[in-house]
Design an enzyme around this catalytic site. Structure first.
Site, PDB file in Angstrom:
ATOM      1  N   HIS A   1       9.560  22.282  16.910  1.00 25.76           N
ATOM      2  CA  HIS A   1       9.487  21.803  17.124  1.00 25.76           C
ATOM      3  C   HIS A   1      10.693  20.940  18.045  1.00 25.76           C
ATOM      4  CE1 HIS A   1      12.526  17.828  15.835  1.00 25.76           C
ATOM      5  NE2 HIS A   1      11.488  17.477  15.078  1.00 25.76           N
TER       6      HIS A   1
ATOM      7  N   ASN B   1      12.879   9.098   9.724  1.00 23.04           N
ATOM      8  CA  ASN B   1      11.961   9.071   8.463  1.00 23.04           C
ATOM      9  C   ASN B   1      11.624   9.000   7.469  1.00 23.04           C
ATOM     10  OD1 ASN B   1      10.336   9.859  11.389  1.00 23.04           O
ATOM     11  ND2 ASN B   1      10.608  11.493  10.725  1.00 23.04           N
TER      12      ASN B   1
END
Length: 415
Positions: free
Chosen positions: A122, A217
């Protein structure tokens, strides 16, 4: 329900079992079963860890076509700017990041690898989006290819956690980043709202460091709610858009959203080799990285701007929605060229120092104008008198009048 940590860029929660992170797939990003061996103090080797990825993309990734950062590179490439990536680590071995990654630090009890071990992949994608080098033979580069990455590892993986100690560790990482030369801090993560975290963000801003964070998110069946640290005052909160410029459905909406950037079908460097990883579901993690890259361009081109002024420049030069601002994309999609090149300010309200002081309204040559007006008036009067006297003189001469002679009695009766 308590808030839980989730990186800003892993997309909606995915169902399924454990295992390795999928390359060019939609599986959840989890900790790989790779053994991490700490190097000996005498070893200068950078550890290789994390997924290796696949071959470089054949075409330029769509976010680079959309944002066209190269249009701003004549003015700024981010040289001299350090961006702290507080994440899962950033690889220093990938060709796009070789020479770009400084010696960092590991927090949260992780093995000390100077922030350069990224088991999740990531942080390396985020770092590559921000400062990946150009000219490596791949059709990929970062937004600010001459900026440098300060890797700060606080996450072992991208799994959701409710670790009450994590906000404090992120706060410590923020303070460490400021004290070790960060000009911009990228926080592609969401965690619990805690006072020490808010205080650390305020400390960074007060020290002149720009702070960019993922707006968050949505999880399944989740209502929009503020995400932290993005929702703290002064932080540039970033939402995601797709290839058509539409709001990504998984991107959290809210009044605190400032800007938007590509957040779907993302691709970036893999930490375990020379390949690339794809994030089809994207996320606001990667959108935040694009904005952090543009912030690095602005800091290099306009080093005297403080964090509030950098944010104002990014906001005022964004490709705004028709209504100017909304809860989905904030003030619009970040625009690298305009952010760097636009001359901001107006004649009625210029930014401090942007325009010289207005000239004095007193004219030092005003007296000459007054004299000229009077001279013209007198000249016109004299001309008018001469024109009026001329017919009289002509008639006098016809009657025999000459200057200096008195008329006789004969003259007087001659008719």
């Amino acid at each position: 329900m308590r808030e839980s940590f989730r990186p800003g860029g892993t997309g909606p929660a995915r169902r399924g079992g454990r295992g390795a992170r999928a390359v060019l797939g939609g599986a959840a990003a989890v900790l790989l079963g790779t053994a991490v061996v700490a190097p000996s103090p005498a070893s200068a080797a950078v550890p290789r860890c994390g997924p290796p990825g696949v071959a470089a993309p054949a075409e330029t990734p769509w976010p680079l076509r959309r944002l066209e950062p190269s249009s701003a590179w004549r003015i700024s490439r981010g040289a001299g700017v350090t961006v702290a990536v507080i994440d899962s680590g950033v690889s220093a071995l990938h060709p796009a990041l070789k020479g770009q990654v400084k010696v960092g630090r590991d927090f949260n009890g992780l093995p000390q690898q100077q922030g350069r071990c990224d088991l999740a992949g990531h942080g390396t994608i985020v770092g590559g989006i921000i400062a990946g080098k150009e000219g490596t033979g791949a059709s990929f580069s970062g937004i600010a290819p001459q900026a440098r990455i300060l890797p700060v590892r606080v996450l072992p993986d991208t799994r959701t956690t409710v670790d009450e100690g994590l906000p404090g560790q992120i706060a410590t990482a923020i303070r460490w980043s400021v004290q070790n030369g960060a000009d911009v801090i990228n926080l592609s993560l969401v965690t619990l709202d805690r006072k020490d975290l808010a205080d650390a963000v305020r400390y960074a801003l007060d020290e002149g460091v720009v702070v960019v964070a993922a707006a968050g998110n949505r999880q399944e069946n989740q209502q929009d709610r503020p995400a932290f640290p993005a929702a703290y005052p002064g932080v540039i909160a970033v939402a995601g858009v797709d290839e058509e410029g539409g709001h990504v459905g998984s991107s959290v909406s809210g009044d605190y959203v400032d800007l938007a950037a590509p957040g779907l079908n993302i691709l970036g460097p893999a930490p375990g080799g020379e390949g690339f990883l794809a994030e089809p579901q994207g996320g606001t993690s990667f959108a935040a990285a694009y904005v952090s890259g543009v912030a690095a361009l602005v800091r290099a081109a306009h080093p005297d701007l403080d964090p509030e002024q950098v944010a104002d420049r990014l906001i005022r030069t964004a490709d705004s929605p028709p209504e100017g601002k909304n809860a989905e994309v904030g003030h619009g999609v970040v625009n690298p060229y305009r952010a760097v090149a636009t001359v901001l300010g107006t004649r009625t309200d210029p930014p401090a120092g942007a325009m010289p002081a207005p000239p004095s309204t007193e004219d030092p040559l005003a007296w000459q104008g007054t004299v000229a007006v009077w001279a013209a008036a007198v000249g016109a009067l004299v001309a008018a008198l001469l024109l009026s006297v001329k017919p009289i003189l002509i008639r006098g001469r016809r009657r025999g009048w000459r200057p200096g002679r008195r008329p006789s009695a004969t003259d007087a009766t001659t008719g």
